[in-house]
Design a protein around this motif. Sequence first.
Motif, mmCIF file in Angstrom:
data_model
loop_
_atom_site.group_PDB
_atom_site.id
_atom_site.type_symbol
_atom_site.label_atom_id
_atom_site.label_comp_id
_atom_site.label_asym_id
_atom_site.label_seq_id
_atom_site.Cartn_x
_atom_site.Cartn_y
_atom_site.Cartn_z
ATOM 1 N N SER A 78 12.211 2.498 -5.754
ATOM 2 C CA SER A 78 12.590 3.658 -5.916
ATOM 3 C C SER A 78 13.509 4.188 -4.633
ATOM 4 C CB SER A 78 11.281 4.649 -5.856
ATOM 5 O OG SER A 78 10.763 4.476 -4.652
ATOM 6 N N GLN A 118 3.213 14.051 -1.101
ATOM 7 C CA GLN A 118 2.288 13.328 -1.938
ATOM 8 C C GLN A 118 1.381 12.511 -1.146
ATOM 9 O OE1 GLN A 118 2.683 12.979 -5.411
ATOM 10 N NE2 GLN A 118 4.048 14.819 -5.241
ATOM 11 N N SER A 169 7.246 -1.617 -6.686
ATOM 12 C CA SER A 169 7.946 -0.259 -7.020
ATOM 13 C C SER A 169 9.232 -0.575 -6.308
ATOM 14 C CB SER A 169 6.975 0.798 -6.563
ATOM 15 O OG SER A 169 7.492 2.061 -6.672
ATOM 16 N N TYR A 202 6.080 8.771 -2.420
ATOM 17 C CA TYR A 202 7.015 9.122 -3.311
ATOM 18 C C TYR A 202 7.716 10.497 -2.742
ATOM 19 C CZ TYR A 202 6.178 5.288 -6.609
ATOM 20 O OH TYR A 202 6.049 4.171 -6.905
#
Length: 115
Positions: free
Chosen positions: A44, A75, A42, A71
């Motif tokens: 980001s 979260q 991932s 994130y």
Amino acid sequence: MAHDPKLLQAILTEAVPSELDVAFRPMFGGIMAYADGKPFASLSDVGLGLKLAGSERDAMLALPGAAPLRYGPDQPPSKSYVLVPEAMLTDADQLNPWVIRCVSGLPAKRVRNRA
């Protein structure tokens, strides 16, 4: 520190072994990396997260600066993705073995019967 997913893509691409077939697809404002069609990283604004399980996940989390992927502060932490330490993002030779460990832990490709 906020990260640029496109810059993380370039960093990850440099660390990926040449024989590995990797694809990148936009996902929720970031980028997901796939090896043989399976998600493994991932990318980001929070950083580069590798999909790791079991002892591989524990080994990565033992490194200074590694943490479960989140994130956002509100979260829950990911149970499968671990943020790569910042220092590893500037050293493809250090990141490469972790990419290999990550991809080797992915489930085997399914063979479909076409009968």
